[in-house]
Design an enzyme around this catalytic site. Structure first.
Site, PDB file in Angstrom:
ATOM      1  N   ARG A   1      19.566  -3.266   9.932  1.00 46.63           N
ATOM      2  CA  ARG A   1      20.217  -1.995  10.257  1.00 46.63           C
ATOM      3  C   ARG A   1      20.225  -1.736  11.764  1.00 46.63           C
ATOM      4  NH1 ARG A   1      17.058   0.982   5.523  1.00 46.63           N
ATOM      5  NH2 ARG A   1      15.447  -0.018   6.752  1.00 46.63           N
TER       6      ARG A   1
ATOM      7  N   LYS B   1       7.253 -13.756  -0.348  1.00 43.21           N
ATOM      8  CA  LYS B   1       6.313 -13.000  -1.161  1.00 43.21           C
ATOM      9  C   LYS B   1       6.282 -11.557  -0.663  1.00 43.21           C
ATOM     10  CE  LYS B   1       2.033 -13.407   1.441  1.00 43.21           C
ATOM     11  NZ  LYS B   1       1.402 -12.142   1.536  1.00 43.21           N
TER      12      LYS B   1
ATOM     13  N   ASP C   1       5.627 -19.642   0.183  1.00 41.07           N
ATOM     14  CA  ASP C   1       4.259 -19.234   0.504  1.00 41.07           C
ATOM     15  C   ASP C   1       3.861 -20.146   1.656  1.00 41.07           C
ATOM     16  OD1 ASP C   1       1.550 -18.983   0.808  1.00 41.07           O
ATOM     17  OD2 ASP C   1       1.105 -18.939  -1.332  1.00 41.07           O
ATOM     18  N   HIS C   2       3.766 -19.553   2.864  1.00 40.44           N
ATOM     19  CA  HIS C   2       3.635 -20.421   4.041  1.00 40.44           C
ATOM     20  C   HIS C   2       2.358 -21.253   4.021  1.00 40.44           C
ATOM     21  CE1 HIS C   2       1.406 -16.878   5.470  1.00 40.44           C
ATOM     22  NE2 HIS C   2       0.719 -17.740   6.162  1.00 40.44           N
TER      23      HIS C   2
ATOM     24  N   LYS D   1       1.175 -25.684   5.304  1.00 46.07           N
ATOM     25  CA  LYS D   1       0.086 -26.106   6.211  1.00 46.07           C
ATOM     26  C   LYS D   1      -0.316 -27.542   5.906  1.00 46.07           C
ATOM     27  CE  LYS D   1      -1.887 -21.563   6.984  1.00 46.07           C
ATOM     28  NZ  LYS D   1      -1.713 -21.512   8.440  1.00 46.07           N
TER      29      LYS D   1
ATOM     30  N   GLU E   1     -10.082 -12.817   6.518  1.00 44.88           N
ATOM     31  CA  GLU E   1      -9.300 -12.366   7.681  1.00 44.88           C
ATOM     32  C   GLU E   1     -10.171 -11.433   8.513  1.00 44.88           C
ATOM     33  OE1 GLU E   1      -4.786 -11.869   6.820  1.00 44.88           O
ATOM     34  OE2 GLU E   1      -5.868 -10.645   5.373  1.00 44.88           O
TER      35      GLU E   1
ATOM     36  N   ASP F   1      -1.600  -9.039  -2.418  1.00 45.46           N
ATOM     37  CA  ASP F   1      -1.254  -9.581  -1.109  1.00 45.46           C
ATOM     38  C   ASP F   1      -1.720 -11.027  -0.943  1.00 45.46           C
ATOM     39  OD1 ASP F   1      -0.141  -9.321   1.470  1.00 45.46           O
ATOM     40  OD2 ASP F   1      -2.121  -9.004   2.342  1.00 45.46           O
TER      41      ASP F   1
ATOM     42  N   HIS G   1      -1.456 -17.041  -2.108  1.00 45.73           N
ATOM     43  CA  HIS G   1      -2.267 -18.036  -1.390  1.00 45.73           C
ATOM     44  C   HIS G   1      -3.455 -18.573  -2.210  1.00 45.73           C
ATOM     45  CE1 HIS G   1       0.111 -16.609   1.818  1.00 45.73           C
ATOM     46  NE2 HIS G   1      -0.699 -15.685   2.276  1.00 45.73           N
TER      47      HIS G   1
ATOM     48  N   LYS H   1     -10.114  -8.366   4.148  1.00 45.48           N
ATOM     49  CA  LYS H   1      -9.699  -8.002   5.505  1.00 45.48           C
ATOM     50  C   LYS H   1     -10.919  -7.518   6.270  1.00 45.48           C
ATOM     51  CE  LYS H   1      -4.872  -7.110   5.206  1.00 45.48           C
ATOM     52  NZ  LYS H   1      -4.638  -8.273   6.056  1.00 45.48           N
TER      53      LYS H   1
HETATM   54  N1  LIG Z   1       5.626  -9.986   8.476  1.00 51.11           N
HETATM   55  C1  LIG Z   1       4.876 -10.928   7.942  1.00 51.11           C
HETATM   56  O1  LIG Z   1       3.959 -11.469   8.556  1.00 51.11           O
HETATM   57  C2  LIG Z   1       5.143 -11.391   6.546  1.00 51.11           C
HETATM   58  C3  LIG Z   1       4.426 -12.494   6.053  1.00 51.11           C
HETATM   59  C4  LIG Z   1       4.698 -12.951   4.771  1.00 51.11           C
HETATM   60  C5  LIG Z   1       5.657 -12.318   4.002  1.00 51.11           C
HETATM   61  N2  LIG Z   1       6.320 -11.238   4.499  1.00 51.11           N
HETATM   62  C6  LIG Z   1       7.348 -10.627   3.664  1.00 51.11           C
HETATM   63  O2  LIG Z   1       8.601 -10.731   4.326  1.00 51.11           O
HETATM   64  C7  LIG Z   1       9.403  -9.597   4.047  1.00 51.11           C
HETATM   65  C8  LIG Z   1       9.806  -8.943   5.351  1.00 51.11           C
HETATM   66  O3  LIG Z   1       8.654  -8.523   6.034  1.00 51.11           O
HETATM   67  P1  LIG Z   1       8.681  -7.902   7.496  1.00 51.11           P
HETATM   68  O4  LIG Z   1       7.260  -7.784   7.892  1.00 51.11           O
HETATM   69  O5  LIG Z   1       9.616  -8.629   8.376  1.00 51.11           O
HETATM   70  O6  LIG Z   1       9.278  -6.452   7.199  1.00 51.11           O
HETATM   71  P2  LIG Z   1       9.902  -5.421   8.258  1.00 51.11           P
HETATM   72  O7  LIG Z   1       9.386  -5.668   9.629  1.00 51.11           O
HETATM   73  O8  LIG Z   1       9.741  -4.072   7.654  1.00 51.11           O
HETATM   74  O9  LIG Z   1      11.454  -5.817   8.279  1.00 51.11           O
HETATM   75  C9  LIG Z   1      12.318  -5.490   7.231  1.00 51.11           C
HETATM   76  C10 LIG Z   1      13.716  -5.887   7.617  1.00 51.11           C
HETATM   77  O10 LIG Z   1      14.607  -5.548   6.555  1.00 51.11           O
HETATM   78  C11 LIG Z   1      15.660  -4.735   7.098  1.00 51.11           C
HETATM   79  N3  LIG Z   1      16.077  -3.789   6.067  1.00 51.11           N
HETATM   80  C12 LIG Z   1      15.310  -3.080   5.220  1.00 51.11           C
HETATM   81  N4  LIG Z   1      16.085  -2.330   4.400  1.00 51.11           N
HETATM   82  C13 LIG Z   1      17.360  -2.580   4.754  1.00 51.11           C
HETATM   83  C14 LIG Z   1      18.599  -2.122   4.283  1.00 51.11           C
HETATM   84  N5  LIG Z   1      18.691  -1.261   3.269  1.00 51.11           N
HETATM   85  N6  LIG Z   1      19.718  -2.588   4.873  1.00 51.11           N
HETATM   86  C15 LIG Z   1      19.645  -3.472   5.903  1.00 51.11           C
HETATM   87  N7  LIG Z   1      18.485  -3.940   6.398  1.00 51.11           N
HETATM   88  C16 LIG Z   1      17.366  -3.494   5.828  1.00 51.11           C
HETATM   89  C17 LIG Z   1      15.064  -4.056   8.289  1.00 51.11           C
HETATM   90  O11 LIG Z   1      16.095  -3.632   9.136  1.00 51.11           O
HETATM   91  P3  LIG Z   1      15.899  -2.467  10.258  1.00 51.11           P
HETATM   92  O12 LIG Z   1      14.455  -2.544  10.699  1.00 51.11           O
HETATM   93  O13 LIG Z   1      16.843  -2.885  11.326  1.00 51.11           O
HETATM   94  O14 LIG Z   1      16.190  -1.194   9.595  1.00 51.11           O
HETATM   95  C18 LIG Z   1      14.236  -5.199   8.855  1.00 51.11           C
HETATM   96  O15 LIG Z   1      15.074  -6.100   9.541  1.00 51.11           O
HETATM   97  C19 LIG Z   1       8.570  -8.712   3.139  1.00 51.11           C
HETATM   98  O16 LIG Z   1       8.882  -9.012   1.811  1.00 51.11           O
HETATM   99  C20 LIG Z   1       7.147  -9.140   3.449  1.00 51.11           C
HETATM  100  O17 LIG Z   1       6.279  -8.901   2.369  1.00 51.11           O
HETATM  101  C21 LIG Z   1       6.095 -10.770   5.755  1.00 51.11           C
END
Ligand SMILES: NC(=O)c1ccc[n+]([C@@H]2O[C@H](COP(=O)([O-])OP(=O)(O)OC[C@H]3O[C@@H](n4cnc5c(N)ncnc54)[C@H](OP(=O)(O)O)[C@@H]3O)[C@@H](O)[C@H]2O)c1
Length: 501
Positions: free
Chosen positions: A57, A161, A190-191, A195, A229, A248, A253, A353
């Site tokens: 967005r 995930k 699942d990263h 590894k 962690e 989580d 994992h 954690k």
């Molecule tokens: N971050 C990590 O380390 C990590 C690790 C493993 C798994 N994950 C998984 O990966 C996924 C993403 O995680 P994240 O940490 O990157 O989340 P995040 O930082 O909250 O990012 C979410 C993304 O989705 C977009 N988004 C959400 N709703 C939307 C909508 N209705 N229309 C268009 N765009 C939308 C957001 O856009 P805007 O911000 O521009 O609104 C943003 O780009 C999750 O399922 C999380 O569980 C994350």
């Protein structure tokens, strides 16, 4: 599986493809995907015609989005991995909400434009770097715009995930994905599986004559799998409050590490054979009943404490956390695998954690000798332990007893260590390896739909029991320690102790 090798054409090694990232303005894209793509591009592992379309967005131009990814690649490349390299030449950003049909029409024309300029195959990777509640909308939109079917090329969907919030939503997610993508096109990531040391569990077990004969209930006393962690909940409180440690860390994992450690040798070194064996392990786990959960699981939540010499707040004092939160940030779970190989061998899994250290390891503790003829004066006889170190330092070590030189018979434990770094080759991050596998169509290191559902089935009775019963003892461990006292007693009642991390 890609480890098996073989002769392949340039198109197969570096297929020209377009990576469409849903959630491209988010944390995962910047912190994990951007460095991985930049490394793959630097190393010539992806096609010169590889293109990226980011969707979110936030209002970025194409140039701003490229700069955003570049910054992420630079900031989050560890020094051991060298300079990150440039991003692919074609990087496009589309701003919009997943609910808007018009966004997907723009995606279609952008994709088709890139593909027709490139010529050749229309290979598409749809990467769901999005909050779980967005998945259904995106899948529906892709289906409606017929973006998930191509005549000349392949389609792959990468899903992050958590794979749902519980068994029902996990099944629903699979149903939604399968309504548009066949299972062969779905890559649940699942990263941990990317590894090196995790993949090395296969090699250690199945390419070495000495370990496999010992890998069973005759010689192994028990197995401990630890994912500790030192970080707290950080900026993820919104997600974490409703998830907690079991969703989580355990659903993915820890249960993945368990299945790799416990699985039978697969019939072939390829995705379906390996994943079928992993599913059999999950199916063999003895189901918990709600009444006996306390015999099988312990929960914890961190209070204030000191980590790395720094005072840190308790979980309930973290921003966006309910001051009376009942969410567990620590769990220890005992698992019985009711099959021929593992009868009577408990697997103890723990994760938390704000623990004293960041460590991930699998420790296999062997049974003692059948007859002890060394006297107590000879020193403490400690069990042999094979430790697979997964992070932060990757490697393998074996503990055994030796005689201390001298006229008196004294036994002391020593360690035979293999640090992975000794091989000299740089160790790629999990995302790099897994993204490359997606381009090659290799699903070995990805989770199959039924595997994700079985993992939920294992954990559901604990999740239900804990949801029904608040934890009046929370917070029950100080940040910087290794979990609640109840977790120590949990093992002591089995006559065992947690390994020092
Ligand atoms: N971050 C990590 O380390 C990590 C690790 C493993 C798994 N994950 C998984 O990966 C996924 C993403 O995680 P994240 O940490 O990157 O989340 P995040 O930082 O909250 O990012 C979410 C993304 O989705 C977009 N988004 C959400 N709703 C939307 C909508 N209705 N229309 C268009 N765009 C939308 C957001 O856009 P805007 O911000 O521009 O609104 C943003 O780009 C999750 O399922 C999380 O569980 C994350």
């Amino acid at each position: 599986m890609s480890l098996a090798g073989g002769r392949r054409s340039e198109e197969e090694i570096r297929p020209p493809a377009t990576l469409v990232i849903f959630g491209a303005s988010g944390d995962l894209t910047r912190r994990l995907l951007a460095p991985a793509i930049a490394h793959l591009n630097r190393d010539g592992a992806i096609s010169k015609d590889f293109a990226i379309i980011g969707i979110g967005r936030s209002p970025f131009t194409d140039e701003e989005f490229r700069a955003h990814l570049d910054d992420g690649a630079r900031e989050f490349t560890p020094p051991t991995q060298g300079r990150p390299g440039d991003l692919p030449a074609k990087v496009v950003y589309l701003a919009g909400d997943f609910a808007e049909a018009e966004l997907f029409q723009r995606l279609k024309s952008t994709l088709e434009g890139i593909e027709s300029r490139r010529g050749g195959a229309r290979n598409r990777i749809f990467y769901f770097a999005t909050p779980p509640d967005a998945d259904e909308t995106i899948v529906e939109q892709l289906g409606r715009e017929e973006l998930a079917t191509v005549e000349n090329g392949w389609i792959r969907a990468v899903v992050e995930k958590p794979f749902g919030h519980d068994l029902a939503s996990g099944r629903q997610l699979n149903k939604v994905l399968l309504s548009v993508f066949p299972e062969k096109q779905i890559y649940r990531i699942d990263h941990y599986l990317g590894k090196e040391t995790v993949q090395n569990i296969f090699v250690l077990r199945f390419a070495n004559g000495i370990f496999e004969p010992l890998w069973n209930h005759r010689y192994i006393d028990h197995v401990q799998i630890s994912v500790a962690e030192s970080v707290g909940v950080g900026h993820r409180a919104g997600f974490y409050e409703s998830a907690g440690i079991l969703r989580d860390m355990f659903q993915n994992h820890l249960l993945q590490l368990l299945t790799l450690t416990a699985m039978e040798p697969p019939a072939a070194y390829e995705a379906d054979a390996i994943r079928a064996e992993k599913v059999k392990v999950l199916e063999s786990i003895r189901p918990y009943t709600e009444g006996d959960i306390d015999d099988w699981a312990v929960r914890g939540q961190y209070g204030p404490g000191v980590v790395d010499g720094r005072r840190v707040p308790g979980y309930r004092e973290e921003p966006k956390v309910d001051p009376a939160s009942n969410t567990p940030t620590y769990a220890a779970v005992k698992i019985a695998i009711d099959n021929w190989r593992w009868a009577g061998v408990p697997f103890y899994l723990r994760s938390g954690k704000r623990l004293g250290k960041r460590v991930t390891e699998v420790a296999i503790e062997f049974k003692g000798v059948p007859h002890r003829f060394f006297s107590k004066a000879s020193g403490e006889m400690q069990p042999n332990v094979l430790r697979l170190h997964i992070q932060p330092d990757e490697g393998v070590s074996l503990k055994f007893g030796v005689k201390i030189p001298g006229s008196v018979l004294q036994i002391q434990p020593v360690y035979m260590d293999f640090p992975y770094a000794r091989l000299g080759a740089p160790i790629a991050g999990g995302y790099e390896r897994l993204l490359l596998d997606v381009t090659h169509g290799d699903q070995t290191l990805f989770i199959r739909g039924d595997e994700a559902e079985h993992a939920w089935e294992v954990l559901t009775p604990i999740l239900d029991a804990w949801a029904k019963r608040p934890a009046p003892e929370f917070p029950n461990y100080a940040a910087g320690t290794f979990g609640p006292e109840a977790a120590d007693r949990f093992l002591e009642k089995d006559g065992r102790r947690w390994r020092t991390l």
